[in-house]
Design a protein around this motif. Structure first.
Motif, PDB file in Angstrom:
ATOM      1  N   GLY A 174      -2.364  56.864  69.906  1.00 25.05           N
ATOM      2  CA  GLY A 174      -0.997  57.185  70.291  1.00 25.05           C
ATOM      3  C   GLY A 174      -0.327  56.016  70.989  1.00 25.05           C
ATOM      4  O   GLY A 174      -0.937  54.997  71.281  1.00 25.05           O
ATOM      5  N   SER A 224      -4.976  60.659  73.872  1.00 27.78           N
ATOM      6  CA  SER A 224      -4.469  61.956  73.417  1.00 27.78           C
ATOM      7  C   SER A 224      -5.626  62.956  73.415  1.00 27.78           C
ATOM      8  O   SER A 224      -6.793  62.584  73.370  1.00 27.78           O
ATOM      9  N   GLU A 274       2.603  63.390  72.582  1.00 34.39           N
ATOM     10  CA  GLU A 274       1.248  63.542  72.079  1.00 34.39           C
ATOM     11  C   GLU A 274       0.230  62.617  72.733  1.00 34.39           C
ATOM     12  O   GLU A 274      -0.954  62.766  72.524  1.00 34.39           O
ATOM     13  N   SER A 275       0.677  61.638  73.524  1.00 34.21           N
ATOM     14  CA  SER A 275      -0.278  60.776  74.207  1.00 34.21           C
ATOM     15  C   SER A 275       0.164  60.533  75.649  1.00 34.21           C
ATOM     16  O   SER A 275       1.299  60.800  76.014  1.00 34.21           O
TER      17      SER A 275
END
Length: 130
Positions: A57, A62, A126-127
């Motif tokens: 990510g 993540s 997402e990260s």
């Protein structure tokens, strides 16, 4: 080989006080417990879910969620309301004090980690970085 279960997002838990016991590795909300029970209903060979982190990510790390058929030698076990979640050895310090929630909207359904240890997240959610 383990397969990924669902998508997970990251939220920084800055201005929010989590109601987590001091030594709790991970706290599951009632919606997360219910969703895990539903997922495991269709997989009788699995004993729970395994949560870990991977380097990927835009921000660096993540979350990864997989089905678990057994507890790993160094995994931390969280047993809440009849649901077993195993935390990978590499993710134990990262997840300390984190709340795992399941959120369902008209457009998506996903596990969300409200983690007080993260310093920042990427734009897509997402990260994260520590």
């Amino acid at each position: 080989m383990a397969t990924a279960v669902v998508r997970a997002s990251v939220r920084a838990a800055r201005d929010r006080r989590l109601r987590v016991p001091v030594r709790a590795a991970l706290l599951l909300t009632s919606s997360a417990v219910q969703r895990i029970k539903n997922l495991l209903e269709h997989r009788p060979e699995c004993v729970g879910l395994k949560v870990g982190v991977r380097t990927r990510g835009c921000s660096g790390l993540s979350y990864v969620i997989e089905y678990a058929t057994e507890k790993g030698k160094f995994d931390e076990e969280v047993n809440q309301d009849g649901v077993r979640v195993f935390i990978d050895q590499k993710a134990q310090l990262t997840l300390l004090g984190t709340e795992m929630d399941f959120i369902e909207t008209k457009l998506s359904s996903e596990f969300v980690f409200n983690n007080p240890n993260i310093k920042g997240t990427c734009g897509c959610g997402e990260s994260f970085t520590l």
